[in-house]
Motif scaffolding. Sequence first.
Motif, PDB file in Angstrom:
ATOM      1  N   MET A 181      -0.358   7.965  -5.067  1.00 49.47           N
ATOM      2  CA  MET A 181      -0.659   6.969  -4.031  1.00 49.47           C
ATOM      3  C   MET A 181       0.169   7.183  -2.776  1.00 49.47           C
ATOM      4  O   MET A 181      -0.292   6.959  -1.658  1.00 49.47           O
ATOM      5  N   SER A 223       1.338   8.097 -10.987  1.00 47.72           N
ATOM      6  CA  SER A 223       0.407   7.314 -10.171  1.00 47.72           C
ATOM      7  C   SER A 223       1.029   6.956  -8.830  1.00 47.72           C
ATOM      8  O   SER A 223       0.374   7.017  -7.786  1.00 47.72           O
ATOM      9  N   THR A 254       0.822  -1.216   0.000  1.00 53.18           N
ATOM     10  CA  THR A 254       0.000   0.000   0.000  1.00 53.18           C
ATOM     11  C   THR A 254       0.855   1.265   0.000  1.00 53.18           C
ATOM     12  O   THR A 254       0.372   2.331  -0.396  1.00 53.18           O
ATOM     13  N   SER A 289      -4.330  10.463   0.042  1.00 51.13           N
ATOM     14  CA  SER A 289      -3.667   9.279  -0.498  1.00 51.13           C
ATOM     15  C   SER A 289      -4.730   8.206  -0.748  1.00 51.13           C
ATOM     16  O   SER A 289      -5.275   7.638   0.202  1.00 51.13           O
ATOM     17  N   ASN A 290      -5.042   7.975  -2.018  1.00 54.30           N
ATOM     18  CA  ASN A 290      -6.048   6.985  -2.406  1.00 54.30           C
ATOM     19  C   ASN A 290      -5.351   5.803  -3.079  1.00 54.30           C
ATOM     20  O   ASN A 290      -4.691   5.982  -4.096  1.00 54.30           O
ATOM     21  N   ILE A 291      -5.532   4.621  -2.523  1.00 50.51           N
ATOM     22  CA  ILE A 291      -4.765   3.455  -2.972  1.00 50.51           C
ATOM     23  C   ILE A 291      -5.691   2.259  -3.236  1.00 50.51           C
ATOM     24  O   ILE A 291      -6.390   1.802  -2.324  1.00 50.51           O
ATOM     25  N   THR A 313       5.583  -1.234  -7.476  1.00 50.31           N
ATOM     26  CA  THR A 313       4.931  -0.384  -8.480  1.00 50.31           C
ATOM     27  C   THR A 313       5.820  -0.017  -9.669  1.00 50.31           C
ATOM     28  O   THR A 313       5.576  -0.466 -10.782  1.00 50.31           O
ATOM     29  N   TRP A 358     -10.798   0.428  -2.302  1.00 50.88           N
ATOM     30  CA  TRP A 358      -9.697   1.370  -2.213  1.00 50.88           C
ATOM     31  C   TRP A 358      -9.533   1.837  -0.774  1.00 50.88           C
ATOM     32  O   TRP A 358     -10.494   1.843   0.002  1.00 50.88           O
TER      33      TRP A 358
END
Length: 207
Positions: free
Chosen positions: A166, A162, A50, A86-88, A153, A74
């Motif tokens: 994140m 991206s 994450t 922070s959107n993961i 990632t 998410w």
Amino acid sequence: RDPFMNYHSKFNEVTRMFLNEKEIEVLFAKDFKNERLSLVRDIFLFSCFTGLAYIDTQKLTHQNINLGLDGSQWIYTKRQKTKTTSNIPLLSQTEKIIEKYKNHPVCLNSGKLLPILSNQKMNAYLKEIADLCGINKELTYHIARHTFATTITLSNGVSIESVSKMLGHKSIKTTQHYAKILDKKVSEDMMELKQKFSDKKKIAISC
């Protein structure tokens, strides 16, 4: 006169440590007889997948988990350090860890997503975990964030834009320092370039 007129500061870039794919696989596969070590391993891996720092993982509750635009789950949170969003998207590895601890007494009593220990205890146990898994690195919780940026990632083709979003970075320059491009990614990019040159050569010959 300005006493600092002729002064130039020096910046030495620090090499950030992270786990590679093989080391992550070893961590996943290790069967710990000690329940506390198993818990610390799982929460550390949660952050590896994450990119969340210790304090941001600690404060997570089930209210931070919602459906995203793609219909999958998410994490929606704000970084404690920078106050940025922070959107993961949750990967299958993190979903399994959340499911594993959803009925843990600490989670049921506190409403927290995971039964995380103090940062000091986490780091102490991580050193023991590294020894048991044969990982020759000084394992600390913050390495999980570096691992997400690199091995999880960037080396798998996720764009730096991206990754930056994140991680909750205010500037992409921060991400560039944080996320070191691995030799594996460089190799893949160059192989793709070689293939393009090879295809062009074939076209030139056929013409």
